[in-house]
Motif scaffolding. Structure first.
Motif, PDB file in Angstrom:
ATOM      1  N   ALA A 132      -0.595  -2.467 -16.117  1.00 48.65           N
ATOM      2  CA  ALA A 132       0.852  -2.259 -15.954  1.00 48.65           C
ATOM      3  C   ALA A 132       1.143  -0.796 -15.620  1.00 48.65           C
ATOM      4  O   ALA A 132       1.982  -0.505 -14.754  1.00 48.65           O
ATOM      5  CB  ALA A 132       1.595  -2.684 -17.218  1.00 48.65           C
ATOM      6  N   ALA A 133       0.431   0.125 -16.267  1.00 53.29           N
ATOM      7  CA  ALA A 133       0.640   1.549 -15.998  1.00 53.29           C
ATOM      8  C   ALA A 133       0.194   1.918 -14.589  1.00 53.29           C
ATOM      9  O   ALA A 133       0.883   2.671 -13.894  1.00 53.29           O
ATOM     10  CB  ALA A 133      -0.107   2.390 -17.027  1.00 53.29           C
ATOM     11  N   LEU A 134      -0.933   1.371 -14.145  1.00 52.21           N
ATOM     12  CA  LEU A 134      -1.393   1.729 -12.803  1.00 52.21           C
ATOM     13  C   LEU A 134      -0.525   1.085 -11.736  1.00 52.21           C
ATOM     14  O   LEU A 134      -0.265   1.692 -10.696  1.00 52.21           O
ATOM     15  CB  LEU A 134      -2.884   1.443 -12.621  1.00 52.21           C
ATOM     16  N   VAL A 135      -0.016  -0.119 -11.976  1.00 56.27           N
ATOM     17  CA  VAL A 135       0.899  -0.750 -11.012  1.00 56.27           C
ATOM     18  C   VAL A 135       2.209   0.032 -10.943  1.00 56.27           C
ATOM     19  O   VAL A 135       2.738   0.276  -9.850  1.00 56.27           O
ATOM     20  CB  VAL A 135       1.158  -2.234 -11.368  1.00 56.27           C
ATOM     21  N   PRO A 177       2.725   2.020   4.202  1.00 63.05           N
ATOM     22  CA  PRO A 177       3.594   0.904   4.595  1.00 63.05           C
ATOM     23  C   PRO A 177       4.077   0.128   3.359  1.00 63.05           C
ATOM     24  O   PRO A 177       3.278  -0.217   2.484  1.00 63.05           O
ATOM     25  CB  PRO A 177       2.685   0.025   5.457  1.00 63.05           C
ATOM     26  N   ASP A 178       5.380  -0.086   3.276  1.00 58.15           N
ATOM     27  CA  ASP A 178       5.942  -0.826   2.142  1.00 58.15           C
ATOM     28  C   ASP A 178       5.873  -2.322   2.455  1.00 58.15           C
ATOM     29  O   ASP A 178       6.878  -2.978   2.706  1.00 58.15           O
ATOM     30  CB  ASP A 178       7.372  -0.377   1.862  1.00 58.15           C
ATOM     31  N   THR A 179       4.644  -2.817   2.460  1.00 54.59           N
ATOM     32  CA  THR A 179       4.346  -4.213   2.763  1.00 54.59           C
ATOM     33  C   THR A 179       3.402  -4.731   1.677  1.00 54.59           C
ATOM     34  O   THR A 179       2.942  -3.955   0.821  1.00 54.59           O
ATOM     35  CB  THR A 179       3.626  -4.326   4.114  1.00 54.59           C
ATOM     36  N   PHE A 180       3.090  -6.016   1.715  1.00 55.49           N
ATOM     37  CA  PHE A 180       2.113  -6.562   0.767  1.00 55.49           C
ATOM     38  C   PHE A 180       0.808  -5.781   0.864  1.00 55.49           C
ATOM     39  O   PHE A 180       0.236  -5.376  -0.148  1.00 55.49           O
ATOM     40  CB  PHE A 180       1.865  -8.055   1.044  1.00 55.49           C
ATOM     41  N   ASP A 181       0.351  -5.536   2.095  1.00 53.99           N
ATOM     42  CA  ASP A 181      -0.905  -4.807   2.289  1.00 53.99           C
ATOM     43  C   ASP A 181      -0.812  -3.374   1.773  1.00 53.99           C
ATOM     44  O   ASP A 181      -1.741  -2.885   1.122  1.00 53.99           O
ATOM     45  CB  ASP A 181      -1.301  -4.798   3.768  1.00 53.99           C
ATOM     46  N   GLY A 182       0.282  -2.700   2.063  1.00 54.83           N
ATOM     47  CA  GLY A 182       0.453  -1.328   1.589  1.00 54.83           C
ATOM     48  C   GLY A 182       0.478  -1.245   0.065  1.00 54.83           C
ATOM     49  O   GLY A 182      -0.143  -0.354  -0.529  1.00 54.83           O
ATOM     50  N   ARG A 183       1.181  -2.170  -0.554  1.00 53.54           N
ATOM     51  CA  ARG A 183       1.227  -2.181  -2.025  1.00 53.54           C
ATOM     52  C   ARG A 183      -0.144  -2.518  -2.600  1.00 53.54           C
ATOM     53  O   ARG A 183      -0.565  -1.920  -3.598  1.00 53.54           O
ATOM     54  CB  ARG A 183       2.305  -3.147  -2.499  1.00 53.54           C
ATOM     55  N   PHE A 184      -0.866  -3.449  -1.972  1.00 50.25           N
ATOM     56  CA  PHE A 184      -2.229  -3.758  -2.401  1.00 50.25           C
ATOM     57  C   PHE A 184      -3.104  -2.512  -2.320  1.00 50.25           C
ATOM     58  O   PHE A 184      -3.880  -2.222  -3.240  1.00 50.25           O
ATOM     59  CB  PHE A 184      -2.825  -4.876  -1.530  1.00 50.25           C
ATOM     60  N   GLU A 185      -2.985  -1.767  -1.226  1.00 52.91           N
ATOM     61  CA  GLU A 185      -3.800  -0.562  -1.057  1.00 52.91           C
ATOM     62  C   GLU A 185      -3.512   0.470  -2.147  1.00 52.91           C
ATOM     63  O   GLU A 185      -4.439   1.122  -2.639  1.00 52.91           O
ATOM     64  CB  GLU A 185      -3.580   0.055   0.329  1.00 52.91           C
ATOM     65  N   MET A 186      -2.260   0.606  -2.523  1.00 52.48           N
ATOM     66  CA  MET A 186      -1.930   1.586  -3.565  1.00 52.48           C
ATOM     67  C   MET A 186      -2.438   1.118  -4.935  1.00 52.48           C
ATOM     68  O   MET A 186      -2.882   1.932  -5.739  1.00 52.48           O
ATOM     69  CB  MET A 186      -0.425   1.859  -3.591  1.00 52.48           C
ATOM     70  N   ILE A 223      -8.030  -8.784 -15.157  1.00 57.24           N
ATOM     71  CA  ILE A 223      -6.559  -8.775 -15.116  1.00 57.24           C
ATOM     72  C   ILE A 223      -6.086  -8.596 -13.662  1.00 57.24           C
ATOM     73  O   ILE A 223      -5.143  -9.266 -13.213  1.00 57.24           O
ATOM     74  CB  ILE A 223      -5.983  -7.645 -16.005  1.00 57.24           C
ATOM     75  N   ILE A 224      -6.730  -7.706 -12.921  1.00 56.52           N
ATOM     76  CA  ILE A 224      -6.340  -7.471 -11.521  1.00 56.52           C
ATOM     77  C   ILE A 224      -6.513  -8.755 -10.712  1.00 56.52           C
ATOM     78  O   ILE A 224      -5.614  -9.146  -9.954  1.00 56.52           O
ATOM     79  CB  ILE A 224      -7.159  -6.317 -10.913  1.00 56.52           C
ATOM     80  N   ILE A 225      -7.648  -9.425 -10.877  1.00 51.73           N
ATOM     81  CA  ILE A 225      -7.919 -10.650 -10.118  1.00 51.73           C
ATOM     82  C   ILE A 225      -6.899 -11.732 -10.500  1.00 51.73           C
ATOM     83  O   ILE A 225      -6.369 -12.431  -9.631  1.00 51.73           O
ATOM     84  CB  ILE A 225      -9.361 -11.145 -10.358  1.00 51.73           C
ATOM     85  N   ALA A 226      -6.599 -11.859 -11.784  1.00 53.46           N
ATOM     86  CA  ALA A 226      -5.614 -12.851 -12.227  1.00 53.46           C
ATOM     87  C   ALA A 226      -4.241 -12.539 -11.628  1.00 53.46           C
ATOM     88  O   ALA A 226      -3.507 -13.452 -11.228  1.00 53.46           O
ATOM     89  CB  ALA A 226      -5.542 -12.883 -13.749  1.00 53.46           C
TER      90      ALA A 226
END
Length: 174
Positions: free
Chosen positions: A20-23, A38-47, A76-79
């Motif tokens: 939760a803290a890292l997200v 990029p504020d997209t699914f991919d960009g958020r995944f990368e961050m 937790i990340i995979i879930a």
């Protein structure tokens, strides 16, 4: 009869807090505004992948409880990837394939950043290259922005190295 919290349960709770803290950190507007992620699914995944790397890098080389925490955090990340894909409307029959693909990408990012940091010895060129390939998909992005993100990563590594391991194992970071 009171429930007994097993060590695995304690790690799951701490790993959830850590995730939760890292997200929360990965979703800060500064990355999408100032670093032009990029504020997209991919960009958020990368961050999220970048911030997960920072935690795994801090836990690397530690034994015992740190290894358990790293595994609990990865679980937790995979879930969460699975849950987010389902919420995005990916069909049940293909979720597993998509999760496996994202997990492979996540592990690839972690390995790339780790290699760049481990080999760089103060030279950010390798890290900048990894950030450009992964976060910016090798697109046209100003090199100064990439260097600024690399400096952020270096600062976070230093901050996490200074943080007591016990805090991290209890789910407290940054």
């Amino acid at each position: 009869m009171p429930s007994v919290r097993t060590e695995a349960t304690i790690y799951r709770h701490a790993a959830r807090d850590l995730y939760a803290a890292l997200v929360k950190r990965a979703r800060q507007h500064v990355f999408y505004r100032d670093f032009e992620v990029p504020d997209t699914f991919d960009g958020r995944f990368e961050m999220i992948a970048l911030h997960a790397f920072l935690i795994f890098f801090r836990l690397k080389g530690q034994e015992g409880r740190a290894e358990d925490m790293a595994q609990a955090l990865m679980d937790i990340i995979i879930a969460d990837l699975d849950e987010n894909l389902r919420q995005a409307g990916v069909g049940d029959l293909s979720v597993g394939r998509h999760v496996k693909n994202l997990a492979r990408h996540l592990l690839g990012r972690i390995a790339a950043y780790d290699a760049a940091i481990s080999r760089s010895k103060g030279d950010d060129d390798l890290l900048c290259g990894a950030l450009r390939r992964n976060i910016y998909n090798s697109g046209s992005i100003d090199q100064m922005i990439v260097e600024k993100l690399a400096a952020y990563v270096g600062g976070q590594i230093d901050d996490l190295a200074a943080q007591p391991l016990e805090d991290i194992l209890n789910g407290k970071i940054f």
